[in-house]
Write a protein that holds these residues in place. Structure first.
Motif, short mmCIF file in Angstrom:
data_model
loop_
_atom_site.label_atom_id
_atom_site.label_comp_id
_atom_site.label_asym_id
_atom_site.label_seq_id
_atom_site.Cartn_x
_atom_site.Cartn_y
_atom_site.Cartn_z
N ILE A 1 1.62 26.62 -31.87
CA ILE A 1 2.48 25.80 -33.44
C ILE A 1 3.83 25.96 -33.39
CG2 ILE A 1 1.57 25.56 -35.80
CD1 ILE A 1 -1.60 25.85 -35.17
N ILE A 2 4.02 27.36 -33.94
CA ILE A 2 4.83 28.31 -33.78
C ILE A 2 6.12 26.78 -33.18
CG2 ILE A 2 6.79 30.06 -34.02
CD1 ILE A 2 4.60 31.67 -33.88
N LEU A 3 6.62 26.83 -31.72
CA LEU A 3 6.59 25.89 -30.71
C LEU A 3 6.87 25.18 -30.97
CD1 LEU A 3 5.96 28.02 -27.38
CD2 LEU A 3 8.35 28.56 -28.62
N LYS A 4 6.33 24.47 -31.54
CA LYS A 4 5.88 22.10 -31.87
C LYS A 4 7.04 22.64 -33.37
CE LYS A 4 3.31 21.31 -35.06
NZ LYS A 4 1.46 21.48 -35.14
N HIS A 5 7.32 23.49 -34.13
CA HIS A 5 8.97 23.67 -35.33
C HIS A 5 9.67 23.86 -34.95
CE1 HIS A 5 4.99 22.01 -38.13
NE2 HIS A 5 4.24 22.76 -37.57
N ALA B 1 14.14 23.28 -27.30
CA ALA B 1 13.86 24.08 -26.21
C ALA B 1 13.85 25.86 -26.42
CB ALA B 1 14.03 23.83 -24.75
N PRO B 2 12.87 26.36 -26.43
CA PRO B 2 13.41 28.18 -26.86
C PRO B 2 13.35 28.68 -24.97
CG PRO B 2 11.13 27.78 -26.37
CD PRO B 2 11.60 26.46 -26.81
N LEU C 1 10.85 32.97 -25.75
CA LEU C 1 9.34 32.34 -25.92
C LEU C 1 8.11 34.35 -25.69
CD1 LEU C 1 9.02 30.45 -23.09
CD2 LEU C 1 8.13 29.55 -25.13
N ALA C 2 9.10 34.76 -25.49
CA ALA C 2 8.43 36.52 -26.21
C ALA C 2 8.24 36.49 -26.81
CB ALA C 2 9.39 37.56 -24.97
N VAL C 3 9.33 36.42 -27.83
CA VAL C 3 9.26 36.99 -29.30
C VAL C 3 8.07 36.53 -30.19
CG1 VAL C 3 10.37 36.62 -31.61
CG2 VAL C 3 11.51 37.48 -29.82
N VAL C 4 8.08 34.73 -29.93
CA VAL C 4 7.12 33.79 -30.15
C VAL C 4 5.65 34.69 -30.52
CG1 VAL C 4 5.95 31.01 -30.54
CG2 VAL C 4 8.26 31.94 -30.41
N GLU D 1 2.07 27.54 -43.03
CA GLU D 1 2.03 26.53 -44.15
C GLU D 1 0.84 26.01 -42.62
OE1 GLU D 1 5.50 24.99 -45.06
OE2 GLU D 1 5.77 26.81 -46.46
N GLU D 2 0.93 25.36 -41.92
CA GLU D 2 0.11 24.21 -40.65
C GLU D 2 -1.58 25.32 -41.09
OE1 GLU D 2 0.10 21.77 -36.92
OE2 GLU D 2 1.58 22.70 -37.67
N VAL D 3 -1.40 25.93 -40.77
CA VAL D 3 -2.53 27.04 -40.48
C VAL D 3 -3.32 27.84 -42.09
CG1 VAL D 3 -1.97 27.52 -37.51
CG2 VAL D 3 -2.05 29.00 -40.01
N LYS D 4 -2.88 27.14 -43.53
CA LYS D 4 -3.33 27.32 -44.08
C LYS D 4 -2.83 28.94 -44.48
CE LYS D 4 -3.90 22.83 -45.50
NZ LYS D 4 -3.22 22.70 -44.70
N ARG D 5 -2.01 29.42 -43.58
CA ARG D 5 -1.88 30.86 -44.48
C ARG D 5 -0.54 31.28 -45.21
NH1 ARG D 5 -1.81 36.16 -41.14
NH2 ARG D 5 -1.09 37.59 -42.58
#
Length: 462
Positions: free
Chosen positions: A9-13, A17-18, A23-26, A65-69
């Protein structure tokens, strides 16, 4: 939801292209945000200029926000909070505004006190965390109060984002909020990640190229003399002092005064630059004019306490003089009653400002001047009779408009510490008259911080 699913989900936003490092930090951030992470966990993300730290932070906020956190965004200064809001797409506030409370007019109090954290299961993200001081200021330790505030409630954790190549807080050899040892001293379990690889989409930037070279050179032993490369880049150039007025006028006309800044090394040099800019570029003769750009020199809680959206004006905030009602001389100082506005905001408020701070060679009004004002007010026969008790006189200072006058400086040229946390389209960096013996690690941090304030154009003043 698993950490791997949240990573996707993070990568989608992410707007690009990381690389492998991103990628490791995500993945590390996703694990930190999972319910399985310990209550006392804290994450320190150190990201150098151009490594994608800003985009990663924005993607993380959108994913939460997408996962309502629940997520709360903060920064040490008003300008840094504004920058954080811009790239995250969500309102950010200063740390002070979030974690402290301020007595209202009815209480007769002044200053600030720790507030209660009413949130649960919330991630608190602090940008520009390298600016957070760990020393006592006005009787408070900001880092300690921040940690106590966040971890007072179950499920609340802290993500600190910064750049350790920048200047540390004034008087500190390091950035305490970015130090794992300091954070462990508060009983926290520290996870860390550092972004060093330049993002591919930034590769053609002269500003970024020089920032990266400065950061690499500051690690060498011995540290070489700094060298700014301008050839082959359209966004960075050297500028002779006599050419600065014309370039400043062009920048003001094209992008506005609030998108242009001169960064220099001392308050004395900032005062000189401001004087020259007002005279030679803006052709201003009065000590204060309508449309004047100011920068706050000291936190002030007095003039905005009745404004819900603006409970105080913070040191480093920019203000514009919308109107000047009148000026007066009192207690040996010059004051002006003005209407002030915040750049790019409809908020306005009235305040009394002390004009003497505009041209002082100190960060605000000098200590001896403040002391004089203090005693002159307490001994004012128009306010007190000879037998008025000392405690009554002291208590009256909380509501005295002259003692609470807003301290401001002209906002066209500032020191690097004042500029830290902000970004401008046009940045002029003063590198004139610097002796070689002064160009050590501290100067490299100064130069790196100054250079990375520029978004579009960087001018090096020789």
């Amino acid at each position: 939801m698993t950490s791997a699913e949240f990573s996707e989900i993070i990568l989608k936003h992410l707007p690009y292209a990381p690389n492998d490092q991103q990628l490791a930090v995500v993945g590390a951030l996703a694990r930190f945000c999972s319910p399985e992470a310990p209550q006392e966990a804290v994450f320190v993300l150190n990201g150098y200029a151009g490594t994608g730290k800003t985009s990663l932070s924005g993607a993380l906020v959108k994913a939460l926000e997408e996962v309502k956190r629940q997520v709360v965004l903060m920064a040490p200064t008003g300008r840094a909070a504004k920058v954080f809001s811009a790239y995250s797409g969500r309102r950010a506030t200063t740390i002070h505004r979030k974690i402290y409370r301020y007595p209202g007019a009815s209480s007769g109090g002044s200053g600030y006190f720790p507030a209660d954290n009413t949130a649960t299961d919330t991630l608190f993200i602090v940008d520009e965390a390298s600016m957070i001081t760990g020393a006592e200021t006005s009787g408070r330790n900001l880092l300690e109060d921040l940690i106590h505030y966040v971890y007072a409630q179950p499920g609340c954790r802290l993500l600190l984002i910064g750049d350790t190549a920048q200047l540390p807080p004034v008087g500190s050899p390091q950035s305490p909020a970015m130090s794992a040892d300091v954070l462990r001293g508060y009983g926290l379990r520290v996870s860390r990640a550092t972004l060093t690889a330049t993002a591919r989409q930034q590769a053609g930037s002269g500003i970024l190229y020089n920032a990266t070279q400065i950061r690499r050179d500051m690690r060498l032993d011995p540290i070489p003399l700094p060298h700014i490369v301008t050839e082959g880049f359209s966004d960075i150039s050297e500028l002779a002092p006599e050419d600065m007025p014309e370039e400043l006028y062009t920048a003001y006309s094209r992008d506005g005064m609030n998108e242009t800044i001169v960064i220099t090394r001392s308050n004395q040099r900032a005062t000189g630059f401001n004087r020259e800019i007002r005279a030679s570029v803006l052709y201003l003769e009065e000590s204060l004019s309508r449309g004047e750009l100011l920068i706050v020199a000291k936190n002030n809680y007095f003039w905005t306490k009745k404004i819900k959206e603006l409970d105080f004006v913070a040191n480093g905030d920019s203000l514009i003089v919308a109107d000047i009602n009148f000026t007066e001389k009192k207690y040996g100082f010059e004051f002006a009653d003005v209407e002030l506005s915040l750049p790019e905001s409809e908020l306005r408020f009235n305040a009394k400002i002390i004009l003497d701070s505009l041209t002082s060679d100190t960060p605000g009004l000098p200590h001896e001047s403040l002391s004089k004002l203090y005693y002159d007010i307490l001994e004012d026969p128009e306010l007190f009779s000879p037998d008025t008790p000392a405690d009554v006189r002291l208590k009256s200072l909380a509501s005295n408009p002259y003692w609470n006058a807003l301290q401001v400086k002209y906002g066209y040229a500032v020191t690097c510490h004042k500029a830290q946390g902000g970004q401008w389209r046009n940045v002029f960096v003063d590198m004139g008259f610097i002796p070689p013996e002064a160009m050590g690690l501290e100067f490299y941090r100064w130069l790196y911080t100054a250079v990375t304030r520029a978004r579009s154009r960087l001018f090096i003043l020789k």
